[in-house]
Design a protein around this motif. Structure first.
Motif, PDB file in Angstrom:
ATOM      1  N   ASP A   1      11.302  -7.082   6.707  1.00  0.00           N
ATOM      2  CA  ASP A   1      12.291  -6.903   5.676  1.00  0.00           C
ATOM      3  C   ASP A   1      11.600  -5.769   5.067  1.00  0.00           C
ATOM      4  OD1 ASP A   1      13.908  -8.883   6.427  1.00  0.00           O
ATOM      5  OD2 ASP A   1      12.953 -10.255   4.912  1.00  0.00           O
ATOM      6  N   VAL A   2      12.160  -4.538   5.517  1.00  0.00           N
ATOM      7  CA  VAL A   2      11.710  -3.150   4.897  1.00  0.00           C
ATOM      8  C   VAL A   2      12.652  -2.625   3.985  1.00  0.00           C
ATOM      9  CG1 VAL A   2      10.922  -0.758   5.696  1.00  0.00           C
ATOM     10  CG2 VAL A   2      10.276  -2.952   6.990  1.00  0.00           C
ATOM     11  N   GLN A   3      12.526  -1.862   3.026  1.00  0.00           N
ATOM     12  CA  GLN A   3      13.201  -1.058   2.244  1.00  0.00           C
ATOM     13  C   GLN A   3      12.539   0.376   1.942  1.00  0.00           C
ATOM     14  OE1 GLN A   3      14.514  -2.929  -1.523  1.00  0.00           O
ATOM     15  NE2 GLN A   3      13.750  -4.950  -0.695  1.00  0.00           N
ATOM     16  N   ILE A   4      13.491   1.155   1.548  1.00  0.00           N
ATOM     17  CA  ILE A   4      13.151   2.402   0.885  1.00  0.00           C
ATOM     18  C   ILE A   4      13.441   2.513  -0.691  1.00  0.00           C
ATOM     19  CG2 ILE A   4      13.619   3.752   3.122  1.00  0.00           C
ATOM     20  CD1 ILE A   4      16.423   4.732   1.660  1.00  0.00           C
ATOM     21  N   LEU A   5      12.798   3.410  -1.186  1.00  0.00           N
ATOM     22  CA  LEU A   5      13.103   3.468  -2.903  1.00  0.00           C
ATOM     23  C   LEU A   5      14.249   4.250  -3.060  1.00  0.00           C
ATOM     24  CD1 LEU A   5       9.353   4.633  -3.711  1.00  0.00           C
ATOM     25  CD2 LEU A   5      10.271   2.469  -3.772  1.00  0.00           C
ATOM     26  N   LYS A   6      14.783   3.600  -4.096  1.00  0.00           N
ATOM     27  CA  LYS A   6      15.953   4.270  -4.623  1.00  0.00           C
ATOM     28  C   LYS A   6      17.158   4.464  -3.449  1.00  0.00           C
ATOM     29  CE  LYS A   6      14.106   6.304  -8.647  1.00  0.00           C
ATOM     30  NZ  LYS A   6      14.067   7.204  -9.848  1.00  0.00           N
ATOM     31  N   PRO A   7      17.583   3.507  -2.682  1.00  0.00           N
ATOM     32  CA  PRO A   7      18.457   3.915  -1.553  1.00  0.00           C
ATOM     33  C   PRO A   7      19.877   4.512  -2.220  1.00  0.00           C
ATOM     34  CG  PRO A   7      17.973   1.474  -2.036  1.00  0.00           C
ATOM     35  CD  PRO A   7      17.173   2.058  -2.642  1.00  0.00           C
ATOM     36  N   GLN A   8      20.195   4.202  -3.355  1.00  0.00           N
ATOM     37  CA  GLN A   8      21.546   4.496  -3.940  1.00  0.00           C
ATOM     38  C   GLN A   8      21.473   6.063  -3.870  1.00  0.00           C
ATOM     39  OE1 GLN A   8      19.071   3.232  -5.561  1.00  0.00           O
ATOM     40  NE2 GLN A   8      18.820   3.920  -7.616  1.00  0.00           N
ATOM     41  N   MET A   9      20.272   6.704  -4.043  1.00  0.00           N
ATOM     42  CA  MET A   9      20.300   7.957  -3.975  1.00  0.00           C
ATOM     43  C   MET A   9      20.595   8.827  -2.717  1.00  0.00           C
ATOM     44  SD  MET A   9      19.457   9.533  -6.875  1.00  0.00           S
ATOM     45  CE  MET A   9      19.481   8.681  -8.573  1.00  0.00           C
ATOM     46  N   ALA A  10      20.590   7.725  -1.624  1.00  0.00           N
ATOM     47  CA  ALA A  10      21.059   8.740  -0.342  1.00  0.00           C
ATOM     48  C   ALA A  10      20.222   9.792  -0.004  1.00  0.00           C
ATOM     49  CB  ALA A  10      22.608   8.640   0.048  1.00  0.00           C
ATOM     50  N   THR A  11      18.894   9.542  -0.081  1.00  0.00           N
ATOM     51  CA  THR A  11      18.181  10.629   0.300  1.00  0.00           C
ATOM     52  C   THR A  11      17.624  10.618   1.758  1.00  0.00           C
ATOM     53  OG1 THR A  11      16.067   9.575  -0.497  1.00  0.00           O
ATOM     54  CG2 THR A  11      17.258  11.019  -2.261  1.00  0.00           C
ATOM     55  N   GLY A  12      17.931   9.740   2.364  1.00  0.00           N
ATOM     56  CA  GLY A  12      17.359   9.913   3.863  1.00  0.00           C
ATOM     57  C   GLY A  12      15.638   9.245   3.761  1.00  0.00           C
ATOM     58  N   ALA A  13      15.219   8.793   2.761  1.00  0.00           N
ATOM     59  CA  ALA A  13      13.532   8.532   2.452  1.00  0.00           C
ATOM     60  C   ALA A  13      13.180   7.960   3.851  1.00  0.00           C
ATOM     61  CB  ALA A  13      13.435   7.710   1.385  1.00  0.00           C
ATOM     62  N   LYS A  14      12.276   8.638   4.153  1.00  0.00           N
ATOM     63  CA  LYS A  14      11.336   7.971   5.549  1.00  0.00           C
ATOM     64  C   LYS A  14      10.248   7.427   5.278  1.00  0.00           C
ATOM     65  CE  LYS A  14      11.088  11.489   8.428  1.00  0.00           C
ATOM     66  NZ  LYS A  14      11.210  12.851   7.420  1.00  0.00           N
ATOM     67  N   VAL A  15       9.709   6.917   3.965  1.00  0.00           N
ATOM     68  CA  VAL A  15       8.753   6.314   3.662  1.00  0.00           C
ATOM     69  C   VAL A  15       9.213   4.749   3.343  1.00  0.00           C
ATOM     70  CG1 VAL A  15       6.913   5.796   2.068  1.00  0.00           C
ATOM     71  CG2 VAL A  15       7.248   7.920   2.565  1.00  0.00           C
ATOM     72  N   PHE A  16       8.632   3.764   4.330  1.00  0.00           N
ATOM     73  CA  PHE A  16       9.437   2.577   4.302  1.00  0.00           C
ATOM     74  C   PHE A  16       8.337   1.523   3.718  1.00  0.00           C
ATOM     75  CE2 PHE A  16      10.737   5.080   8.048  1.00  0.00           C
ATOM     76  CZ  PHE A  16      12.285   5.031   7.789  1.00  0.00           C
ATOM     77  N   TYR A  17       8.888   0.600   2.873  1.00  0.00           N
ATOM     78  CA  TYR A  17       8.124  -0.202   2.250  1.00  0.00           C
ATOM     79  C   TYR A  17       8.156  -1.823   2.710  1.00  0.00           C
ATOM     80  CZ  TYR A  17       6.770   3.198  -1.331  1.00  0.00           C
ATOM     81  OH  TYR A  17       6.268   4.337  -1.901  1.00  0.00           O
ATOM     82  N   ASN A  18       7.225  -2.234   2.930  1.00  0.00           N
ATOM     83  CA  ASN A  18       7.399  -3.727   3.349  1.00  0.00           C
ATOM     84  C   ASN A  18       7.063  -4.729   2.383  1.00  0.00           C
ATOM     85  OD1 ASN A  18       7.511  -6.112   5.156  1.00  0.00           O
ATOM     86  ND2 ASN A  18       5.386  -6.193   5.107  1.00  0.00           N
ATOM     87  N   ASP A  19       7.907  -5.785   1.936  1.00  0.00           N
ATOM     88  CA  ASP A  19       7.542  -6.631   0.913  1.00  0.00           C
ATOM     89  C   ASP A  19       7.824  -5.950  -0.424  1.00  0.00           C
ATOM     90  OD1 ASP A  19       7.209  -9.213   1.563  1.00  0.00           O
ATOM     91  OD2 ASP A  19       5.085  -9.193   1.371  1.00  0.00           O
ATOM     92  N   LEU A  20       8.944  -5.278  -0.620  1.00  0.00           N
ATOM     93  CA  LEU A  20       9.064  -4.440  -1.809  1.00  0.00           C
ATOM     94  C   LEU A  20       9.674  -5.272  -2.928  1.00  0.00           C
ATOM     95  CD1 LEU A  20       8.632  -1.381  -2.894  1.00  0.00           C
ATOM     96  CD2 LEU A  20      10.935  -0.974  -2.560  1.00  0.00           C
ATOM     97  N   ASP A  21       9.549  -5.446  -3.898  1.00  0.00           N
ATOM     98  CA  ASP A  21      10.246  -6.114  -4.865  1.00  0.00           C
ATOM     99  C   ASP A  21      11.399  -5.451  -5.402  1.00  0.00           C
ATOM    100  OD1 ASP A  21       9.788  -8.808  -6.620  1.00  0.00           O
ATOM    101  OD2 ASP A  21      10.260  -7.230  -8.164  1.00  0.00           O
ATOM    102  N   GLY A  22      12.443  -6.113  -5.771  1.00  0.00           N
ATOM    103  CA  GLY A  22      13.403  -5.305  -6.356  1.00  0.00           C
ATOM    104  C   GLY A  22      13.393  -4.635  -7.674  1.00  0.00           C
ATOM    105  N   SER A  23      12.372  -4.924  -8.419  1.00  0.00           N
ATOM    106  CA  SER A  23      12.296  -4.740  -9.602  1.00  0.00           C
ATOM    107  C   SER A  23      11.610  -3.112  -9.491  1.00  0.00           C
ATOM    108  CB  SER A  23      11.114  -4.959 -10.402  1.00  0.00           C
ATOM    109  OG  SER A  23       9.825  -5.071  -9.985  1.00  0.00           O
ATOM    110  N   VAL A  24      11.122  -2.623  -8.516  1.00  0.00           N
ATOM    111  CA  VAL A  24      10.402  -1.206  -8.156  1.00  0.00           C
ATOM    112  C   VAL A  24      11.480  -0.270  -8.025  1.00  0.00           C
ATOM    113  CG1 VAL A  24       9.253   0.149  -6.404  1.00  0.00           C
ATOM    114  CG2 VAL A  24       8.475  -2.212  -6.826  1.00  0.00           C
ATOM    115  N   ARG A  25      11.264   1.000  -8.966  1.00  0.00           N
ATOM    116  CA  ARG A  25      12.275   1.916  -8.933  1.00  0.00           C
ATOM    117  C   ARG A  25      11.303   3.339  -9.064  1.00  0.00           C
ATOM    118  NH1 ARG A  25      13.721   0.626 -14.465  1.00  0.00           N
ATOM    119  NH2 ARG A  25      14.588  -1.406 -13.634  1.00  0.00           N
TER     120      ARG A  25
END
Lengths: 244, 156, 396
Positions: free
Chosen positions: A220-244
């Motif tokens: 389950d991988v996420q990127i930071l601030k997906p709502q910014m639609a930046t196409g971020a390419k640093v992927f985070y595993n185990d990222l908590d929802g509180s991270v901004r």
């Protein structure tokens, strides 16, 4: 072990040649590197980060980062119970000297989040540069041409992640280059090289053999601030929802 | 055509602007770097310049070409995945010229960076309250850093 | 290094990069746009009452426009590279495009309009003056002394056309400044489609107030009678536009409060602490509500001339303070909070550095000095020049 460089050249010709190519210059002249064959990114595994600060120190040593500014830094989050919108975050000197120890807290959780430039594919910072001094390289790295940058700081304002700064001596924008001078020579980044737990992994999205593809498929991988639609390419595993 | 005659001053103004624009285009052609636009809206030569920055961390592959013995010792231990320079620091200069000796390491500082107990660290990661754990003895009394399990790599 | 930080900021956010100079930049540009709109009232919308300020407004716009890029230039890390903005402009950058909007407005609109309007005077003065002045005027004639009726009629028609183009250009000029901020999606304090519109209306407010004050001041210095019909009309327009401006700003505020998105708690806290004085006190109460109420008084009550003059003076000054505070709150306020929404930093204005207080004062006074030179060179007062005209036109 008392061997001179010349002796090493004789003893280990293959290794020496490899090292010479490491020290050689440009991606064009290094025979095996083609920009169009790569699309760089990074994988960060929160569950493996121990907050030692090795990556921050390595980055500063490798890239001559000025004091008080950071191409990469580590944040420590403390989230109490259900208060996801109010995490308590610290990053003393970017985590360069590690973090103070904490005693167990039954009321919440702690974790470390390494940050660096997200090498966005739709990067807001390169969009706003008035002169074309910052750009996405053909292999997907957001770079700054420090001989061309005006130092207007518009890109600093445009980055949603706080990854850019104006170099206090050079007076131009500065940021993580994903160790472009290393990855184009077959090395990994300084932060990945120095990370003791493998929490940071350089990844090449265009290389079908890169383990990142398997990882992305099974985690389950996420990127930071997906709502910014930046196409971020640093992927985070185990990222908590509180991270901004 | 007196309309043209009486608007002569406007043509002069237009001519002045035309000269100005041409001058600007001339200056522009002179100043724009040659590699600008090679790959996109930026100076293409900048990529090679950035790629030419000096390397400080040699990378474990470079270390292993000479230090195969250490690599062998690490292989079976808990630190197998820890790269040499994670603890030893940037050593490209040493890799380039082995006569440059790396600095001696201080395990008292080094080990606790990762292994000092803290609730913030992932639960499964080995961590100790250094003072209680070793009674003040240096870590390497019991743990060989290249293969830290007691007895495994052979404590000194 | 970490002094002045509350809560958590991303470590690179602690230093604030856009200083008071970047506050000055939209402020000065706004004065330009506002002054030009006032000038076009007379020219395009045929509001004859404001005619006495027509030329003054144009010269004011030019004086401020010439200074507008200076604060930008001074804040750059490498000012010597600034022409790259024209050599290799980046199409997707609002800042690069602003360079061309600026150049268009300066070269195609303002300079041409002033030149056309003054051409007869320039030709006359090229003949009647001496020394350096004569030389300057002769260059300004571009070597054409044709000021016969038909030539002047052509000038009048072309000038009208330029003014017509000039109105959207002035909107574009300052709307674009708003867009530079409003288009930054990373910053919730800036990111708003209303930003360019609010910037345009606040620009008109500040520009009109500035020209009104300058007109009254210059008349006083010249010991001439203030044309009250003119000033009353300007004040009336100021009042109307101010109400639109205030409504837009309140719309933005109400929208933010009601939507209360992820950034709201942070921004709300900032407005009530670090920005309390500059936003609530200076911008809204002192700089907006007070002048609107004062101007409303002059519209509702029949006040004697002297009272109106004083009210206009006070309201005009408060307006200029309020609009400056508005620019400050946008530019500085947008950098005081962390994009993590977890903390705040502090802006400490330097005193005598390149981006310090003294420099910004100098940059505020510089356009007034340029205006003084322009007024000396191109007097906006028709009567004196006109006295000389019959003789010279006869000679033609």
């Amino acid at each position: 072990m008392n061997i001179t460089r010349r002796q090493m050249l004789i003893l280990l010709p293959a290794a020496a040649v490899a090292w010479e190519s490491v020290l050689a210059g440009t991606p064009e002249s290094s025979p095996n590197y083609k920009m169009t064959e790569h699309w760089w990114s990074m994988l960060i595994d929160i569950s493996k980060c121990i907050g030692c600060g090795n990556c921050v120190r390595a980055c500063q040593a490798e890239n001559d980062v000025p004091d008080g500014f950071f191409r990469t830094w580590v944040e420590r989050y403390h989230v109490t119970d259900w208060h996801l919108e109010n995490p308590e975050v610290i990053s003393p000197d970017g985590g360069k000297k590690g973090f103070p120890s904490v005693a167990a807290d039954d009321n919440g959780k702690y974790f470390f989040v390494p940050k660096l430039c997200n090498q966005c594919a739709d990067s807001p910072c390169t969009q706003v540069c008035p002169v074309g001094a910052t750009f996405i390289s053909p292999d997907g790295v957001v770079l700054v041409d420090q001989k061309y940058c005006l130092g207007c700081a518009y890109c600093v304002q445009a980055c949603p992640y706080g990854c850019r700064y104006i170099h206090p001596q050079k007076k131009v924008a500065d940021k993580c280059t994903l160790c472009y001078h290393r990855i184009t020579k077959g090395l990994t980044t300084a932060c990945c090289e120095a990370c003791p737990t493998g929490a940071r992994q350089l990844a090449d999205l265009k290389n079908p053999k890169d383990p990142i593809h398997e990882f992305l498929r099974t985690h389950d991988v996420q990127i930071l601030k997906p709502q910014m639609a930046t196409g971020a390419k640093v992927f985070y595993n185990d990222l908590d929802g509180s991270v901004r | 055509m007196s309309v043209f005659k009486d608007s002569g001053h406007l043509f002069r103004l237009a001519a002045l602007y035309a000269v100005g624009t041409l001058t600007f285009l001339g200056i522009r052609a002179f100043f724009v770097p040659r590699s600008f636009g090679q790959y996109g809206h930026y100076r293409g030569a900048a990529i090679a310049e950035i790629a030419a920055h000096p390397v400080h961390y040699a990378g474990h592959q470079a270390c292993e070409t000479c230090h195969a013995d250490v690599q062998e010792m690490k292989r079976s231990g808990m630190h197998a995945q820890v790269n040499c320079e994670a603890c030893h620091g940037p050593l490209a200069k040493h890799a380039d010229d082995p006569s440059i000796q790396p600095a001696k390491l201080d395990t008292a500082v080094l080990c606790v960076r990762c292994h000092a107990a803290s609730a913030a660290r992932p639960k499964g990661f080995p961590q100790v309250a250094a003072v209680d754990h070793s009674n003040g003895l240096p870590c390497e009394t019991c743990h060989q850093p290249h293969n830290p399990a007691i007895g495994a790599g052979g404590a000194k | 290094m970490t002094t002045g930080v509350e809560g958590y900021m991303y470590p690179n956010e602690i230093t604030l990069y856009w200083s008071v100079l970047i506050v000055l930049y939209p402020y000065i540009t706004g004065l330009v746009a506002g002054a030009f709109i006032l000038a076009s009232l007379e020219r395009v919308f045929r509001v004859d009452a404001v005619k006495p300020t027509y030329r003054l407004a144009l010269l004011t716009a030019l004086a401020f426009l010439l200074v507008a890029p200076l604060p930008l230039q001074l804040h750059l890390g490498h000012p010597e590279r600034s022409l790259e903005m024209y050599f290799t402009p980046h199409r997707t950058s609002a800042m690069a495009m602003f360079g061309f909007v600026y150049l268009w407005y300066l070269m195609a609109v303002l300079t041409v309009e002033i030149w056309l309007d003054y051409r007869r005077d320039i030709v006359v003065m090229a003949q009647s003056s001496s020394g350096l002045k004569r030389w300057i005027y002769r260059v300004l004639t571009l070597g054409s002394n044709n000021i016969n009726e038909r030539a002047l009629a052509i000038d009048e028609r072309v000038g009208w056309l330029i003014t017509l183009i000039g109105i959207p250009s002035a909107f574009l000029l300052h709307g674009y400044v708003g867009f530079i901020f409003g288009s930054i999606k990373a910053n919730p304090w800036w990111s708003s489609p209303l930003m360019p519109v609010v910037f345009i209306f606040s620009a008109m407010v500040s520009g009109i107030a500035a020209v009104m004050l300058l007109y009254m001041l210059i008349m006083r210095l010249r010991r001439e009678k203030i044309d009250m019909l003119c000033v009353d009309t300007i004040a009336r327009y100021l009042f109307y536009i101010f109400i639109v401006d205030f409504s837009l700003e309140m719309l933005d505020l109400v929208h933010r409060i009601y939507e209360a998105d992820e950034s709201f708690r942070t921004l709300n806290f900032m407005v009530h602490t670090k920005l309390y004085f500059s936003q609530i006190v200076l911008q809204i109460f002192v700089g907006t509500l007070t002048p609107i109420l004062l101007l409303a008084l002059t519209q509702v009550l029949k006040l004697p001339e002297i009272a109106r003059k004083r009210i206009y003076t006070v309201a005009g000054c408060l307006t200029l303070i309020g609009i400056f505070a508005m620019r400050w709150n946008v530019v500085i306020g947008g950098q005081l909070f962390s994009k993590s929404f977890l903390g705040y930093t502090t802006y400490k204005m330097a005193l005598a550095t390149r981006e310090g207080l003294l420099m910004s004062i100098a940059l505020t006074l510089l356009p007034l000095f340029i205006l003084w030179v322009l007024v000396k060179l191109l007097p906006p007062w028709p009567e004196k020049v006109q006295a000389e005209i019959p003789a010279t036109t006869a000679a033609n």
